[in-house]
Design a protein around this motif. Structure first.
Motif, PDB file in Angstrom:
ATOM      1  N   ARG A  48       0.863  -1.184   0.000  1.00 25.54           N
ATOM      2  CA  ARG A  48       0.000   0.000   0.000  1.00 25.54           C
ATOM      3  C   ARG A  48       0.897   1.231   0.000  1.00 25.54           C
ATOM      4  O   ARG A  48       2.020   1.223   0.512  1.00 25.54           O
ATOM      5  CB  ARG A  48      -0.909   0.029   1.234  1.00 25.54           C
ATOM      6  N   PHE A  49       0.372   2.320  -0.561  1.00 27.03           N
ATOM      7  CA  PHE A  49       1.141   3.551  -0.740  1.00 27.03           C
ATOM      8  C   PHE A  49       0.271   4.726  -0.316  1.00 27.03           C
ATOM      9  O   PHE A  49      -0.855   4.862  -0.787  1.00 27.03           O
ATOM     10  CB  PHE A  49       1.544   3.712  -2.212  1.00 27.03           C
ATOM     11  N   ARG A  50       0.812   5.590   0.557  1.00 30.10           N
ATOM     12  CA  ARG A  50       0.097   6.809   0.952  1.00 30.10           C
ATOM     13  C   ARG A  50       0.446   7.910  -0.032  1.00 30.10           C
ATOM     14  O   ARG A  50       1.615   8.193  -0.286  1.00 30.10           O
ATOM     15  CB  ARG A  50       0.496   7.231   2.361  1.00 30.10           C
ATOM     16  N   LYS A  51      -0.571   8.545  -0.574  1.00 29.27           N
ATOM     17  CA  LYS A  51      -0.385   9.599  -1.570  1.00 29.27           C
ATOM     18  C   LYS A  51       0.483  10.722  -1.028  1.00 29.27           C
ATOM     19  O   LYS A  51       1.395  11.193  -1.704  1.00 29.27           O
ATOM     20  CB  LYS A  51      -1.737  10.147  -2.023  1.00 29.27           C
ATOM     21  N   SER A  52       0.254  11.146   0.202  1.00 29.04           N
ATOM     22  CA  SER A  52       1.032  12.257   0.772  1.00 29.04           C
ATOM     23  C   SER A  52       2.517  11.901   0.865  1.00 29.04           C
ATOM     24  O   SER A  52       3.375  12.747   0.616  1.00 29.04           O
ATOM     25  CB  SER A  52       0.486  12.643   2.142  1.00 29.04           C
ATOM     26  N   LEU A  53       2.835  10.640   1.200  1.00 26.17           N
ATOM     27  CA  LEU A  53       4.236  10.229   1.269  1.00 26.17           C
ATOM     28  C   LEU A  53       4.857  10.130  -0.120  1.00 26.17           C
ATOM     29  O   LEU A  53       6.028  10.468  -0.311  1.00 26.17           O
ATOM     30  CB  LEU A  53       4.370   8.889   2.003  1.00 26.17           C
ATOM     31  N   LEU A  54       4.068   9.671  -1.093  1.00 24.16           N
ATOM     32  CA  LEU A  54       4.577   9.627  -2.473  1.00 24.16           C
ATOM     33  C   LEU A  54       4.855  11.038  -2.983  1.00 24.16           C
ATOM     34  O   LEU A  54       5.870  11.279  -3.635  1.00 24.16           O
ATOM     35  CB  LEU A  54       3.581   8.917  -3.400  1.00 24.16           C
ATOM     36  N   ASP A  55       3.960  11.972  -2.672  1.00 23.66           N
ATOM     37  CA  ASP A  55       4.163  13.365  -3.095  1.00 23.66           C
ATOM     38  C   ASP A  55       5.432  13.939  -2.471  1.00 23.66           C
ATOM     39  O   ASP A  55       6.239  14.583  -3.153  1.00 23.66           O
ATOM     40  CB  ASP A  55       2.953  14.228  -2.720  1.00 23.66           C
ATOM     41  N   SER A  56       5.632  13.690  -1.178  1.00 27.88           N
ATOM     42  CA  SER A  56       6.845  14.175  -0.505  1.00 27.88           C
ATOM     43  C   SER A  56       8.088  13.526  -1.092  1.00 27.88           C
ATOM     44  O   SER A  56       9.113  14.185  -1.286  1.00 27.88           O
ATOM     45  CB  SER A  56       6.778  13.876   0.995  1.00 27.88           C
ATOM     46  N   TRP A  57       8.008  12.233  -1.362  1.00 29.51           N
ATOM     47  CA  TRP A  57       9.132  11.501  -1.953  1.00 29.51           C
ATOM     48  C   TRP A  57       9.484  12.073  -3.326  1.00 29.51           C
ATOM     49  O   TRP A  57      10.648  12.292  -3.637  1.00 29.51           O
ATOM     50  CB  TRP A  57       8.776  10.012  -2.044  1.00 29.51           C
TER      51      TRP A  57
END
Length: 85
Positions: A48-57
């Motif tokens: 699973r992937f959190r959108k907010s963490l992907l955006d920060s990454w």
């Protein structure tokens, strides 16, 4: 196109949704997650992937500078005026 709007608003995505969001193949995303290259977590046996963490990454990898804490501007306070006698 309705599916694309739904992907953009989901905070937690599965491999297919996150790979569509990032524009990479599911196989590549699975490899990245397995190697710890991209922020992800397992729920049961599925990634699973959190959108907010992907955006920060993505911001970090692309060199975008984001302030760690929001900058607050405090207006300068005026000195009290002495009262007339």
């Amino acid at each position: 196109m309705a599916g694309l709007a739904q992907i953009a608003t989901r905070e937690v995505m599965d491999i297919r949704q996150a790979s569509d969001y990032l524009g990479i193949s599911g196989d590549t995303l699975y490899r990245y997650a397995s190697e710890g290259f991209i922020p992800a977590f397992k729920l049961g046996n599925r990634w699973r992937f959190r959108k907010s963490l992907l955006d920060s990454w993505m911001d970090e990898k692309s060199g975008v500078k984001t302030p760690a804490t929001p900058i607050t501007v405090v207006p300068k306070q005026k000195k009290p005026v002495a009262r007339a006698r």
